[in-house]
Motif scaffolding. Structure first.
Motif, mmCIF file in Angstrom:
data_model
loop_
_atom_site.group_PDB
_atom_site.id
_atom_site.type_symbol
_atom_site.label_atom_id
_atom_site.label_comp_id
_atom_site.label_asym_id
_atom_site.label_seq_id
_atom_site.Cartn_x
_atom_site.Cartn_y
_atom_site.Cartn_z
ATOM 1 N N LYS A 269 -7.578 24.475 -1.614
ATOM 2 C CA LYS A 269 -9.082 23.724 -1.809
ATOM 3 C C LYS A 269 -9.282 23.365 -3.279
ATOM 4 N N ARG A 270 -8.864 23.777 -4.235
ATOM 5 C CA ARG A 270 -8.751 23.408 -5.505
ATOM 6 C C ARG A 270 -10.234 23.272 -6.106
ATOM 7 N N ILE B 184 0.761 -1.215 -0.228
ATOM 8 C CA ILE B 184 -0.196 0.063 0.123
ATOM 9 C C ILE B 184 0.859 1.335 -0.180
ATOM 10 N N HIS B 185 0.547 2.242 -0.862
ATOM 11 C CA HIS B 185 1.269 3.456 -1.074
ATOM 12 C C HIS B 185 0.588 4.524 -0.209
ATOM 13 N N ALA B 186 0.958 5.177 0.454
ATOM 14 C CA ALA B 186 0.136 6.457 1.154
ATOM 15 C C ALA B 186 0.120 7.447 0.190
ATOM 16 N N PRO B 187 -1.409 7.757 -0.174
ATOM 17 C CA PRO B 187 -1.689 8.754 -1.060
ATOM 18 C C PRO B 187 -0.894 10.271 -0.897
ATOM 19 N N VAL B 188 -0.317 10.771 -2.158
ATOM 20 C CA VAL B 188 0.026 12.021 -2.111
ATOM 21 C C VAL B 188 -0.708 13.199 -2.607
ATOM 22 N N PRO B 189 -0.980 14.016 -1.976
ATOM 23 C CA PRO B 189 -1.864 15.321 -2.412
ATOM 24 C C PRO B 189 -1.655 15.480 -3.868
ATOM 25 N N PRO B 190 -2.543 15.766 -4.747
ATOM 26 C CA PRO B 190 -2.117 16.103 -6.110
ATOM 27 C C PRO B 190 -1.368 17.271 -6.231
#
Length: 537
Positions: free
Chosen positions: A508-509, A184-190
């Motif tokens: 907040k995109r 499992i890879h820790a999700p990186v903010p886009p």
């Protein structure tokens, strides 16, 4: 023979007399023509001198339009002679309006200015070898402290590189027991963009250009002082992409909210765009401004780039708006449908002010000064209502009772004027008479404004910025400027720290998939947004 000689002499004298009469008629006609030419030339000289005085005042004079204090014999617009007792909801006691004297503002202390800033205490101590009594040699002890002075220290901005490292996780049991390990890879903010740009750095570029008026080429030099080379082309691309991808969504939501309001204001100013398709680089385009009115609702300020000044731009932008529109005398706004146009008395006053001859500011016999005085009385009443804290109902009653008669007298006065054709005063009278249809519209609703000053003030922010960056390279850049100005000026009008707000929005995109309820959480007057982005005072 003598009789014939006398007849001949008489005939000659008669002929001579007729010739003299004809000569006199010719000379009189020439004199009349000369007098007419002299009168025309006198008028032309007067008009040219008027233009010279006007240009000198614009180039070298004060830009303020404030009139000097009145002298005896001028129009009496003393509000203290008038009673407010017939206006509903007012106290029974008659109020007296006293002209405020100029009172110097209380000087803000250093402690009040710095109450929200962090404090660092630097204690100045003696070196260890000097902490010995010079008399008996005993070690000195601290017996007290004294604050000698306070200084304000500047901490320059700094840059740092943030590396996002994704931590990978694997199951040790599955690695042994299962054929395929569970990883499992820790999700990186886009990323904000496909580059090293962060919300904070893009927000600072937008803030520096559209609030502080610093062109990108000057920002390029400024970044070098921080030890980083950042080209103006890169910054321009960041601004265009972020406004199109994120800020446009919020801009369109602002637009939707503005159309639902009951009061709006508008203005426009030229902009030069170099690479417009089918147009020369020197062609004049326009930056339009549309904003909310003075109805105690959160202010919205929107800019709109267009390649033309045609009224169709305003018609299309305000499609769906049903309310009162305050603008200057430009007839293009007449194309906007289902609105009620309000007249800007500040523009009317400005025309009369510009028509005042040199040195005649205090001469009440001058018609131009009289025109200014009529407008000044309306503004004096508006200030009085505001200072007294009148309710909307009181303001409406006060306007009908006191301001309506002033406008009626003003219109009657205008009809009686016979100005010299082509003069500044003639222009002022014509401008005012062309507005008479809309002069009393603002009396219908007390939330209507008397002038278009609010929109002009916001347009001034754009004009000052334009003096620095001069032009936009492309329509995409002009559109990005319009959106950036809109976000920045709306935040500023709502009392926010513009840099913090733009950073918050980019973090907040916002996207087109967001519902209105989600976009409302990004509005400057949202409680959470205001708490995070407010200006600390």
């Amino acid at each position: 023979m003598s009789v014939d000689a006398k007849d001949i002499l008489i005939r000659e004298l008669k002929d001579s007399l007729n010739e003299q009469r004809e000569l006199n008629k010719t000379l009189q006609s020439a004199l009349n023509i000369s007098n007419i030419q002299v009168q025309e030339l006198t008028v032309q000289v007067k008009l040219l001198n008027e233009q010279i005085d006007y240009m000198k005042r614009k180039l070298f004079g004060s830009s303020r339009e404030k009139m000097e204090q009145q002298t005896d014999g001028q129009l009496s617009f003393n509000l203290s002679d008038e009673s407010d007792e017939t206006i509903e909801e007012l106290p029974a006691a008659e109020e007296e309006i006293v002209v405020k004297k100029h009172i110097r503002k209380k000087k803000v202390t250093f402690a009040e200015k710095t109450k929200n800033l962090p404090v660092e205490i630097r204690e100045i101590t003696l070196p260890e070898e000097e902490q010995i009594c010079s008399i008996c040699g005993t070690h000195l002890e601290v017996i007290g402290k004294e604050t000698v002075r306070k200084e304000l220290e500047y901490i320059p901005a700094t840059l740092k590189v943030v590396e996002y490292v994704s931590v990978h996780y694997g199951c040790p049991k599955c690695k042994i027991d299962e054929e395929k390990p569970n990883i499992i890879h820790a999700p990186v903010p886009p990323a904000l963009l496909r580059s090293y740009a962060s919300p904070s750095i893009v927000a600072w570029v937008i803030y520096s250009k559209y609030v502080n008026g610093m062109p990108l080429y000057r920002q390029e030099k400024d970044w070098l002082q921080y030890g980083f080379e950042l080209s103006r082309a890169t910054m321009a691309n960041w601004v265009i992409e972020c406004t199109d991808k994120y800020l446009r969504v919020l801009y369109e939501f602002y637009h939707k909210l503005l159309l639902s309001r009951e009061f709006a204001m508008a203005d426009e100013s030229p902009i030069q765009v170099l690479k417009e398709e089918g147009r020369e680089a020197t062609a004049k385009s326009y930056m339009w401004l549309f904003r909310s009115g003075e109805d105690d609702t959160p202010p919205i300020v929107l800019y709109k780039y267009a390649s033309t000044r045609r009224g169709d731009v305003a018609k299309e932008f305000l499609k769906g708006f049903n309310g009162y529109l305050m603008a200057d005398g430009y007839t293009g706004y007449n194309k906007v449908q289902d609105i009620k146009r309000c007249c800007c008395f500040a523009h009317i006053r400005r025309y009369f002010f510009d028509a005042i001859p040199k040195g005649k500011n205090r001469d009440i016999s001058c018609p131009a000064v009289q025109g200014v005085e009529y407008c000044d009385k309306l503004f004096a009443y508006e200030r009085h209502f505001k200072e007294k804290g009148y309710s909307y109902k009181q303001i409406k009653n006060g306007r009908l009772k006191k301001e309506k008669p002033v406008i009626e007298a003003f219109l009657s006065w205008l009809e009686k004027q016979k100005p010299i054709k082509g003069s500044k005063f003639a222009t002022a009278v014509t401008y005012a008479l062309n507005r008479k249809e809309h002069m009393m519209t603002y009396l219908e609703d007390c939330r209507c404004s008397l002038s278009n000053n609010l929109s002009e003030q916001k347009m001034k922010s754009y004009v000052i910025g334009r003096k620095g960056w001069l032009f936009s390279d492309s329509p995409e850049g002009a559109e990005a400027s319009a959106i950036s100005y809109s976000i920045a000026e709306t935040a500023l009008a709502n009392g926010l720290n513009v840099y913090k707000y733009i950073t918050y929005v980019l973090e907040k995109r916002p996207t087109e998939e967001m519902a209105d309820s989600e976009l409302e959480k990004l509005l400057p007057w949202n409680d959470k947004v205001f708490e995070i982005c407010k200006i600390e005072r």
